[in-house]
Design an enzyme around this catalytic site. Structure first.
Site, PDB file in Angstrom:
ATOM      1  N   ARG A 145      -6.746  17.580  -6.492  1.00 37.73           N
ATOM      2  CA  ARG A 145      -7.426  16.373  -7.008  1.00 37.73           C
ATOM      3  C   ARG A 145      -6.820  15.887  -8.324  1.00 37.73           C
ATOM      4  O   ARG A 145      -7.524  15.394  -9.201  1.00 37.73           O
ATOM      5  CB  ARG A 145      -8.926  16.622  -7.181  1.00 37.73           C
ATOM      6  CG  ARG A 145      -9.623  16.962  -5.876  1.00 37.73           C
ATOM      7  CD  ARG A 145     -11.130  16.812  -5.958  1.00 37.73           C
ATOM      8  NE  ARG A 145     -11.718  17.324  -4.721  1.00 37.73           N
ATOM      9  CZ  ARG A 145     -12.154  18.564  -4.569  1.00 37.73           C
ATOM     10  NH1 ARG A 145     -12.100  19.407  -5.569  1.00 37.73           N
ATOM     11  NH2 ARG A 145     -12.661  18.945  -3.419  1.00 37.73           N
ATOM     12  N   LYS A 156       0.217   3.243 -10.577  1.00 38.68           N
ATOM     13  CA  LYS A 156      -0.031   2.903  -9.173  1.00 38.68           C
ATOM     14  C   LYS A 156       0.878   3.763  -8.316  1.00 38.68           C
ATOM     15  O   LYS A 156       2.099   3.757  -8.496  1.00 38.68           O
ATOM     16  CB  LYS A 156       0.277   1.432  -8.910  1.00 38.68           C
ATOM     17  CG  LYS A 156      -0.862   0.503  -9.261  1.00 38.68           C
ATOM     18  CD  LYS A 156      -0.635  -0.844  -8.586  1.00 38.68           C
ATOM     19  CE  LYS A 156      -1.698  -1.836  -8.981  1.00 38.68           C
ATOM     20  NZ  LYS A 156      -1.465  -3.147  -8.357  1.00 38.68           N
ATOM     21  N   ASN A 187       1.491  -9.079 -10.053  1.00 36.38           N
ATOM     22  CA  ASN A 187       1.804  -9.368  -8.650  1.00 36.38           C
ATOM     23  C   ASN A 187       2.476 -10.721  -8.459  1.00 36.38           C
ATOM     24  O   ASN A 187       2.642 -11.162  -7.321  1.00 36.38           O
ATOM     25  CB  ASN A 187       0.526  -9.310  -7.811  1.00 36.38           C
ATOM     26  CG  ASN A 187      -0.010  -7.891  -7.713  1.00 36.38           C
ATOM     27  OD1 ASN A 187       0.767  -6.956  -7.548  1.00 36.38           O
ATOM     28  ND2 ASN A 187      -1.306  -7.736  -7.836  1.00 36.38           N
ATOM     29  N   ARG A 233      -4.293  -7.365 -14.782  1.00 34.07           N
ATOM     30  CA  ARG A 233      -3.181  -6.619 -14.186  1.00 34.07           C
ATOM     31  C   ARG A 233      -2.638  -7.312 -12.934  1.00 34.07           C
ATOM     32  O   ARG A 233      -1.482  -7.156 -12.575  1.00 34.07           O
ATOM     33  CB  ARG A 233      -3.610  -5.180 -13.851  1.00 34.07           C
ATOM     34  CG  ARG A 233      -2.480  -4.367 -13.252  1.00 34.07           C
ATOM     35  CD  ARG A 233      -2.711  -2.872 -13.315  1.00 34.07           C
ATOM     36  NE  ARG A 233      -1.558  -2.175 -12.743  1.00 34.07           N
ATOM     37  CZ  ARG A 233      -1.324  -0.884 -12.860  1.00 34.07           C
ATOM     38  NH1 ARG A 233      -2.156  -0.133 -13.535  1.00 34.07           N
ATOM     39  NH2 ARG A 233      -0.252  -0.337 -12.330  1.00 34.07           N
ATOM     40  N   HIS A 246      12.672  -4.620  -1.814  1.00 30.82           N
ATOM     41  CA  HIS A 246      11.481  -5.105  -2.518  1.00 30.82           C
ATOM     42  C   HIS A 246      11.790  -6.190  -3.554  1.00 30.82           C
ATOM     43  O   HIS A 246      11.186  -7.264  -3.551  1.00 30.82           O
ATOM     44  CB  HIS A 246      10.767  -3.921  -3.166  1.00 30.82           C
ATOM     45  CG  HIS A 246       9.565  -4.306  -3.975  1.00 30.82           C
ATOM     46  ND1 HIS A 246       8.420  -4.808  -3.410  1.00 30.82           N
ATOM     47  CD2 HIS A 246       9.356  -4.297  -5.326  1.00 30.82           C
ATOM     48  CE1 HIS A 246       7.542  -5.075  -4.360  1.00 30.82           C
ATOM     49  NE2 HIS A 246       8.076  -4.773  -5.534  1.00 30.82           N
ATOM     50  N   HIS A 290       4.620 -11.254  -5.547  1.00 33.18           N
ATOM     51  CA  HIS A 290       4.477 -10.088  -4.663  1.00 33.18           C
ATOM     52  C   HIS A 290       3.694 -10.368  -3.385  1.00 33.18           C
ATOM     53  O   HIS A 290       3.856  -9.658  -2.398  1.00 33.18           O
ATOM     54  CB  HIS A 290       3.825  -8.924  -5.415  1.00 33.18           C
ATOM     55  CG  HIS A 290       4.790  -8.194  -6.314  1.00 33.18           C
ATOM     56  ND1 HIS A 290       5.442  -8.831  -7.361  1.00 33.18           N
ATOM     57  CD2 HIS A 290       5.232  -6.914  -6.321  1.00 33.18           C
ATOM     58  CE1 HIS A 290       6.226  -7.939  -7.976  1.00 33.18           C
ATOM     59  NE2 HIS A 290       6.111  -6.786  -7.359  1.00 33.18           N
ATOM     60  N   HIS A 307       5.603  -9.185  -0.362  1.00 39.11           N
ATOM     61  CA  HIS A 307       5.140  -8.124   0.549  1.00 39.11           C
ATOM     62  C   HIS A 307       5.111  -8.609   1.990  1.00 39.11           C
ATOM     63  O   HIS A 307       5.452  -7.867   2.914  1.00 39.11           O
ATOM     64  CB  HIS A 307       3.746  -7.642   0.143  1.00 39.11           C
ATOM     65  CG  HIS A 307       3.737  -6.760  -1.066  1.00 39.11           C
ATOM     66  ND1 HIS A 307       2.577  -6.419  -1.717  1.00 39.11           N
ATOM     67  CD2 HIS A 307       4.743  -6.144  -1.733  1.00 39.11           C
ATOM     68  CE1 HIS A 307       2.880  -5.628  -2.748  1.00 39.11           C
ATOM     69  NE2 HIS A 307       4.173  -5.457  -2.772  1.00 39.11           N
ATOM     70  N   LYS A 363       4.765  -4.307 -19.375  1.00 43.02           N
ATOM     71  CA  LYS A 363       3.926  -3.658 -18.368  1.00 43.02           C
ATOM     72  C   LYS A 363       2.879  -2.755 -19.024  1.00 43.02           C
ATOM     73  O   LYS A 363       1.716  -2.745 -18.624  1.00 43.02           O
ATOM     74  CB  LYS A 363       4.777  -2.854 -17.385  1.00 43.02           C
ATOM     75  CG  LYS A 363       3.920  -2.171 -16.338  1.00 43.02           C
ATOM     76  CD  LYS A 363       4.484  -2.179 -14.964  1.00 43.02           C
ATOM     77  CE  LYS A 363       3.443  -1.659 -13.960  1.00 43.02           C
ATOM     78  NZ  LYS A 363       4.018  -1.419 -12.648  1.00 43.02           N
ATOM     79  N   GLU A 403      12.370  -7.947 -11.177  1.00 46.59           N
ATOM     80  CA  GLU A 403      11.136  -7.546 -11.874  1.00 46.59           C
ATOM     81  C   GLU A 403      11.259  -7.754 -13.386  1.00 46.59           C
ATOM     82  O   GLU A 403      10.272  -8.046 -14.060  1.00 46.59           O
ATOM     83  CB  GLU A 403      10.786  -6.075 -11.563  1.00 46.59           C
ATOM     84  CG  GLU A 403      10.543  -5.759 -10.098  1.00 46.59           C
ATOM     85  CD  GLU A 403       9.131  -6.108  -9.606  1.00 46.59           C
ATOM     86  OE1 GLU A 403       8.311  -6.625 -10.400  1.00 46.59           O
ATOM     87  OE2 GLU A 403       8.857  -5.875  -8.413  1.00 46.59           O
ATOM     88  N   GLU A 409      -6.725  -2.822 -12.388  1.00 45.18           N
ATOM     89  CA  GLU A 409      -6.546  -4.135 -11.789  1.00 45.18           C
ATOM     90  C   GLU A 409      -7.857  -4.791 -11.385  1.00 45.18           C
ATOM     91  O   GLU A 409      -8.091  -5.123 -10.221  1.00 45.18           O
ATOM     92  CB  GLU A 409      -5.601  -4.062 -10.568  1.00 45.18           C
ATOM     93  CG  GLU A 409      -5.164  -5.457 -10.143  1.00 45.18           C
ATOM     94  CD  GLU A 409      -3.996  -5.438  -9.159  1.00 45.18           C
ATOM     95  OE1 GLU A 409      -3.138  -4.555  -9.248  1.00 45.18           O
ATOM     96  OE2 GLU A 409      -3.950  -6.356  -8.335  1.00 45.18           O
TER      97      GLU A 409
END
Lengths: 377, 377
Positions: A130, A152, A253, A249, A275, A256, A260, A235, A194, A245
């Site tokens: 965990r 992330k 994206n 945040r 990407h 993105h 995506h 960032k 990016e 997010e």
């Protein structure tokens, strides 16, 4: 923006998240210095290094030697390279390898590689016991300026990219800028998308600086370190303000949502699209769509496209080799992406260079007709 | 302790975790009332119900009907029953089913079943889109008093039980006490071990009440509801004080370090040993080991064993059918369990009934020689 170029080669950016705060070190030679940097910060002396078959031949041995010199006992696991490695199929042996290495509370898991290795390894570290300690050693530009920072982590699903994962912050990020010298030009450019994104979100002067200095950034040296440090700081600021997010945040994206969908439409086939290339096309589309919605001037979209094209990035759907599915299928991929609330589409739109914002009520009919125009059957 | 028995059938326990706080509702008929309770608390109207082949024939249809009546659209997935379902093999289709159902931010995943279904489903909810809403409808006593409360989720690894997972709190727990009427006596007893545990941790008067009233608890009615409510409140208090188990929450592991090792030693074969039975034997061992370390009176260990034996639980290694591995192999399983820091063993020991404490420097040689005495070759 000359103040951005510092004489020193090494920079440090702090990600400020209370008890989960951590440093990003940026500079050449950090892989060879990893043992020292880690041993001075973490108590544990057992590590599991996860890497891939492209990165291992160059950097695994120097990393293991450096860890050994600092009294850290490490095991390593080498995975196949490529986006398809971000899957349950590879997550399972990574988790079992970490457990097999008997990594305890003060020990750590180390990701040595690009975004795929970082996302997969971070996810494994986030779920073993965990949550286990985790160190990022990103070896691609994309990973250094984006995926290694912010916590992330995750893998892809049959339903889309990054749909399964956790928020799990690293304890340390070591961005060895010398590792970028061995990247292919295409891979470096993909990461550069990016870098440019941070300018387009809210740093118009950084975007302007990139327009003037991109060749120096590509060439290496202080301008490259500077661009990476500015990107990491950008960032880090966003992540510190909104780790999970819930708001700001989402600005990260930019480009993105379209990107995506294009990655999904090309089956994550890196021969066709990686990407950063999807993000480059997606950022141009986001600026064009914003112009279409009368939010921004079409001149801004043209300026973004011109710069990304100059550095050699694809900027249009037609730049992607091979056939794309029709617009309505792209739209489906967008709707299944995770920026969806109660059926309405959340998009990052813009009012101009460096003036992006989160729009959470974009009518999907508008997006579909825009995509149909851009990509007629 | 007659004040524990309340005339009303329904009880509510609040788990106080700031923005992650939630209610546990306890009483008969909550499955049939689930739609109403959920619709009044959550905005989403799409749910995915995960259950198993033992629970589905009895409770899936009433649950789906109740959700439908409240305007909630639900899909369901039925998994095989048993501890082996807590594996990556079954986690993967659960994740894909949740994504396929297009569960969005306000929607939820529902676990209908015992601890296995709750742990697995909670883990899936915790990693789909990096965290989705989640409702527990526990149908076993063990799940109602323990696993459904507190946010520990996960699956088993080849290296041990619950070694892979996340902390992910539910949004609501509905403990339908009528569902317990269909449990086998063996399964009810196994859950009862966790009820008794709360008394042994820090509620000596509750343990005494159980010694006198256990037959009423087993029979059903207000004493059973009361025992469940006291147990949930005890767990809620510990979780609110220490959500991530940095300290006090470890007390909940009373009997579990030995218990997990025994479960591993019997290959998680429920014909030989179920979790609660392992905990029962483990609690007796923890009291005996504490007596051996001169921390507690041997009379307390005898009293614990007497009560657990009276209700029909196994209390000794010899009560487990079939051969056990030798003591040194049991010791290895203990060392790989997650309560380990820098090689030292963390154990929950006790100074007497209701006086448990976390000991984080137990010499493993002492544990090994204790186990060798208990289980000579």
């Amino acid at each position: 923006m000359t103040s951005h170029v510092m004489p020193t080669a090494e920079r440090k950016v702090r990600v400020d998240l209370a008890e989960r705060s951590y440093d990003i070190l940026i500079g050449p030679g950090l892989i060879a210095a990893a043992g020292k940097e880690i041993a001075s910060r973490l108590k544990g002396r057992k590590m599991a290094v996860i890497t891939d078959e492209n990165v291992a031949p160059r950097y695994l041995e120097p990393l293991m030697a450096s860890l050994g010199e600092s009294g850290i006992e490490a095991v390593s696991l080498i995975l196949p390279a490529g986006e398809k490695t971000k899957s349950f199929e590879h997550l399972i042996p990574v988790c079992e390898a970490i457990l097999g290495a008997r990594i305890e509370r003060n020990d750590a898991v180390i990701a040595l590689g690009g975004g795929v290795i970082g996302d997969l390894t971070g996810f494994a570290a986030g779920i073993v016991r965990r949550g286990s300690r985790f160190i990022q050693i990103p070896t691609s530009l994309l990973a250094q300026v984006d995926s290694s920072v912010g916590g992330k982590t995750g893998i892809n699903s049959a339903h889309g990219k990054n749909l399964i994962g956790v928020f799990h912050q690293p304890d340390l990020v070591l961005a060895d800028t010398a590792a970028l010298d061995t990247l292919s030009p295409r891979e470096f450019r993909a990461g550069y998308a990016e870098v440019a994104k941070y300018g387009l979100i809210d740093k118009p002067e950084f975007f302007e600086w990139l327009e003037k200095n991109w060749q120096a950034v590509f060439a290496g040296g202080p301008a490259r370190i500077e661009a990476i440090a500015v990107s990491c700081q950008a960032k880090a600021d966003v992540v510190a303000a909104d780790e999970r997010e819930n708001g700001r945040r989402a600005l990260l994206n930019l480009g993105h949502t379209f990107g995506h969908a294009l990655e999904a439409a090309t089956d994550y086939d890196s021969k066709r699209l990686v990407h950063g290339e999807g993000v480059a096309i997606g950022m141009v589309l986001a600026h064009e769509f914003s112009a279409r919605m009368n939010l921004a001037s079409p001149d801004d979209a043209r300026r973004v496209e011109a710069h990304l094209k100059t550095v050699g990035l694809p900027t249009r759907l037609a730049d992607i080799p091979g056939a794309l599915p029709p617009a309505d299928r792209l739209m489906e991929a967008i709707a299944q992406d995770k920026k969806v609330k109660g059926g309405k589409l959340t998009f990052i739109l813009t009012r101009g260079i460096g003036q992006s914002f989160v729009a959470d009520d974009v009518p999907s009919s508008e997006v579909l007709s825009f995509l149909t125009e851009k990509h007629p059957r």
